[in-house]
Design a protein around this motif. Sequence first.
Motif, PDB file in Angstrom:
ATOM      1  N   ALA A 105       0.603  -0.628  -0.087  1.00  0.00           N
ATOM      2  CA  ALA A 105      -0.454   0.473  -0.314  1.00  0.00           C
ATOM      3  C   ALA A 105       0.576   1.210  -0.123  1.00  0.00           C
ATOM      4  O   ALA A 105       2.113   1.531   0.542  1.00  0.00           O
ATOM      5  CB  ALA A 105      -0.447   0.017   1.024  1.00  0.00           C
ATOM      6  N   GLY A 106      -0.064   2.159  -0.824  1.00  0.00           N
ATOM      7  CA  GLY A 106       1.308   3.749  -0.611  1.00  0.00           C
ATOM      8  C   GLY A 106       0.583   4.678   0.517  1.00  0.00           C
ATOM      9  O   GLY A 106      -0.739   5.124  -0.249  1.00  0.00           O
ATOM     10  N   MET A 137      -5.844   2.098  -3.599  1.00  0.00           N
ATOM     11  CA  MET A 137      -7.088   2.488  -3.388  1.00  0.00           C
ATOM     12  C   MET A 137      -7.702   3.859  -3.131  1.00  0.00           C
ATOM     13  O   MET A 137      -6.399   4.403  -2.974  1.00  0.00           O
ATOM     14  CB  MET A 137      -6.843   1.476  -2.072  1.00  0.00           C
ATOM     15  CG  MET A 137      -6.398  -0.012  -1.332  1.00  0.00           C
ATOM     16  SD  MET A 137      -5.647   0.006   0.103  1.00  0.00           S
ATOM     17  CE  MET A 137      -3.794  -1.183  -0.061  1.00  0.00           C
ATOM     18  N   PRO A 138      -8.753   4.195  -3.083  1.00  0.00           N
ATOM     19  CA  PRO A 138      -8.860   5.547  -3.244  1.00  0.00           C
ATOM     20  C   PRO A 138      -8.557   6.519  -1.622  1.00  0.00           C
ATOM     21  O   PRO A 138      -8.805   7.484  -2.474  1.00  0.00           O
ATOM     22  CB  PRO A 138     -10.100   5.901  -3.708  1.00  0.00           C
ATOM     23  CG  PRO A 138     -10.573   4.111  -3.550  1.00  0.00           C
ATOM     24  CD  PRO A 138      -9.916   2.898  -3.514  1.00  0.00           C
ATOM     25  N   TRP A 139      -8.772   6.063  -0.567  1.00  0.00           N
ATOM     26  CA  TRP A 139      -8.416   6.562  -0.018  1.00  0.00           C
ATOM     27  C   TRP A 139      -6.863   6.495   0.597  1.00  0.00           C
ATOM     28  O   TRP A 139      -5.924   7.290   1.368  1.00  0.00           O
ATOM     29  CB  TRP A 139      -9.287   5.711   1.473  1.00  0.00           C
ATOM     30  CG  TRP A 139      -8.579   4.390   1.773  1.00  0.00           C
ATOM     31  CD1 TRP A 139      -7.650   4.107   2.641  1.00  0.00           C
ATOM     32  CD2 TRP A 139      -8.759   3.081   1.305  1.00  0.00           C
ATOM     33  NE1 TRP A 139      -7.337   2.759   2.418  1.00  0.00           N
ATOM     34  CE2 TRP A 139      -8.696   2.434   2.037  1.00  0.00           C
ATOM     35  CE3 TRP A 139     -10.704   2.949   0.844  1.00  0.00           C
ATOM     36  CZ2 TRP A 139      -8.771   0.908   1.713  1.00  0.00           C
ATOM     37  CZ3 TRP A 139     -10.702   1.746   0.294  1.00  0.00           C
ATOM     38  CH2 TRP A 139     -10.055   0.307   1.108  1.00  0.00           C
ATOM     39  N   THR A 140      -5.662   6.011  -0.192  1.00  0.00           N
ATOM     40  CA  THR A 140      -4.362   6.124   0.372  1.00  0.00           C
ATOM     41  C   THR A 140      -4.019   7.266  -1.240  1.00  0.00           C
ATOM     42  O   THR A 140      -4.522   8.123  -1.201  1.00  0.00           O
ATOM     43  CB  THR A 140      -3.684   4.274  -0.689  1.00  0.00           C
ATOM     44  OG1 THR A 140      -3.676   4.304  -1.488  1.00  0.00           O
ATOM     45  CG2 THR A 140      -4.239   3.843   0.559  1.00  0.00           C
ATOM     46  N   MET A 203     -15.603   9.514   1.882  1.00  0.00           N
ATOM     47  CA  MET A 203     -14.810   8.024   1.405  1.00  0.00           C
ATOM     48  C   MET A 203     -14.792   6.863   2.869  1.00  0.00           C
ATOM     49  O   MET A 203     -14.762   6.371   2.851  1.00  0.00           O
ATOM     50  CB  MET A 203     -13.071   8.636   1.561  1.00  0.00           C
ATOM     51  CG  MET A 203     -12.155   8.183   1.125  1.00  0.00           C
ATOM     52  SD  MET A 203     -12.193   6.812  -0.614  1.00  0.00           S
ATOM     53  CE  MET A 203     -11.506   8.288  -1.959  1.00  0.00           C
ATOM     54  N   ASP A 204     -14.819   7.789   3.509  1.00  0.00           N
ATOM     55  CA  ASP A 204     -15.009   6.978   5.081  1.00  0.00           C
ATOM     56  C   ASP A 204     -15.900   5.663   4.797  1.00  0.00           C
ATOM     57  O   ASP A 204     -16.129   3.870   5.722  1.00  0.00           O
ATOM     58  CB  ASP A 204     -15.667   7.862   6.276  1.00  0.00           C
ATOM     59  CG  ASP A 204     -14.628   8.250   6.781  1.00  0.00           C
ATOM     60  OD1 ASP A 204     -13.386   8.137   6.955  1.00  0.00           O
ATOM     61  OD2 ASP A 204     -15.109   9.662   7.588  1.00  0.00           O
ATOM     62  N   GLU A 205     -17.239   5.984   4.514  1.00  0.00           N
ATOM     63  CA  GLU A 205     -18.366   4.619   3.608  1.00  0.00           C
ATOM     64  C   GLU A 205     -17.714   4.210   2.385  1.00  0.00           C
ATOM     65  O   GLU A 205     -17.938   3.035   3.352  1.00  0.00           O
ATOM     66  CB  GLU A 205     -19.658   5.409   3.696  1.00  0.00           C
ATOM     67  CG  GLU A 205     -20.487   4.641   2.741  1.00  0.00           C
ATOM     68  CD  GLU A 205     -20.765   3.739   3.453  1.00  0.00           C
ATOM     69  OE1 GLU A 205     -21.457   2.054   3.337  1.00  0.00           O
ATOM     70  OE2 GLU A 205     -20.767   3.592   5.243  1.00  0.00           O
ATOM     71  N   ILE A 206     -16.563   4.521   1.710  1.00  0.00           N
ATOM     72  CA  ILE A 206     -16.118   3.379   0.610  1.00  0.00           C
ATOM     73  C   ILE A 206     -15.303   2.740   1.977  1.00  0.00           C
ATOM     74  O   ILE A 206     -15.052   1.535   1.497  1.00  0.00           O
ATOM     75  CB  ILE A 206     -14.989   4.439  -0.242  1.00  0.00           C
ATOM     76  CG1 ILE A 206     -15.916   5.109  -0.928  1.00  0.00           C
ATOM     77  CG2 ILE A 206     -14.105   3.437  -0.895  1.00  0.00           C
ATOM     78  CD1 ILE A 206     -15.400   6.135  -2.421  1.00  0.00           C
ATOM     79  N   LEU A 207     -14.262   3.730   2.628  1.00  0.00           N
ATOM     80  CA  LEU A 207     -13.460   2.556   3.513  1.00  0.00           C
ATOM     81  C   LEU A 207     -14.122   1.162   4.130  1.00  0.00           C
ATOM     82  O   LEU A 207     -13.860  -0.040   4.208  1.00  0.00           O
ATOM     83  CB  LEU A 207     -12.867   3.590   4.420  1.00  0.00           C
ATOM     84  CG  LEU A 207     -11.703   2.688   5.368  1.00  0.00           C
ATOM     85  CD1 LEU A 207     -10.589   1.610   4.222  1.00  0.00           C
ATOM     86  CD2 LEU A 207     -10.493   3.791   5.828  1.00  0.00           C
ATOM     87  N   ARG A 208     -15.451   1.674   4.686  1.00  0.00           N
ATOM     88  CA  ARG A 208     -16.432   0.556   5.172  1.00  0.00           C
ATOM     89  C   ARG A 208     -16.769  -0.134   4.844  1.00  0.00           C
ATOM     90  O   ARG A 208     -16.178  -1.576   4.640  1.00  0.00           O
ATOM     91  CB  ARG A 208     -17.722   1.805   6.410  1.00  0.00           C
ATOM     92  CG  ARG A 208     -18.121   0.275   7.711  1.00  0.00           C
ATOM     93  CD  ARG A 208     -19.290   1.622   7.250  1.00  0.00           C
ATOM     94  NE  ARG A 208     -20.275   1.328   6.331  1.00  0.00           N
ATOM     95  CZ  ARG A 208     -21.375   0.007   6.154  1.00  0.00           C
ATOM     96  NH1 ARG A 208     -20.716  -0.583   6.336  1.00  0.00           N
ATOM     97  NH2 ARG A 208     -21.612   0.122   4.543  1.00  0.00           N
TER      98      ARG A 208
END
Length: 271
Positions: A105-106, A137-140, A203-208
């Motif tokens: 992961a970056g 990953m979109p949150w990284t 983004m928090d929902e995507i991560l969840r």
Amino acid sequence: MTERIYSLAALTVLELSPPEMVEVAARAGYSHVGLRLVPATPEEHHFPLVADAELRRQTLTRLRDTGVRVLDLEILRLKPETRVADFARILEVGAEFGGSELLIAGNDPDEARLTDNFAALCDLARDYAIRPHLEFMPWTDVRDLRQALRVVENAGRDNGCVLVDAFHFDRSGSSLADLPALLPGRIRYAQLCDVAGPRPDDMDEILRQARNERRFPGDGDCDLLGLLRALPADLPLSLEIPARQLMEQGVSALERAQLALDKARAVVARI
């Protein structure tokens, strides 16, 4: 034509110890598993394979007895403070299990430094016959396929690869049109799952969703057929499908692993 490899990812059955996971994979019909050598988050329940020699022995014994093999190892994070040399022991353990692919992961906003560290990790991993795969990953700080491709190509190492995960491909808004730029030598396996509904704005929902609420292949809204057709034929598939709701309803790890494999095979059969 060789039979496609299906690997059971740790996140699908995260409650299981590595020896239990190998046993479930064998019973469900998988040929391979992925081992989580480093937890993804500090809060995650983790079985310390790197530190626990007895747990490694039990896992190796179960692998030998079942004939199941290790496909990938996870998860190393490239951060601003990362010292790549510190990963040597993890790579040594991964090689002991026979894993050949490594999930990266970056997590560094400085892309030049991230690229340099990825190149250094590729150099270190070469000694263990391991290929690092940078997963977007979109949150990284590696948010989508285009950025992952740029980092890996700029790193300039022939064992550097990109990991395509169907969830992240969908939620990052990556395009099938960009996949031809991913040469076969740059991808050695992919992660398969499905996800329901449109891409959330939060983004928090995507991560969840990513960590708790994925769907089995064919049960969601991803264009899995388009994705699989754009990837190399017979590419090994790691089935990474955390389904917390099913787990809380009492659906066993074996049942979930079997559902994942059956549904993945059904989607692949449609290509």
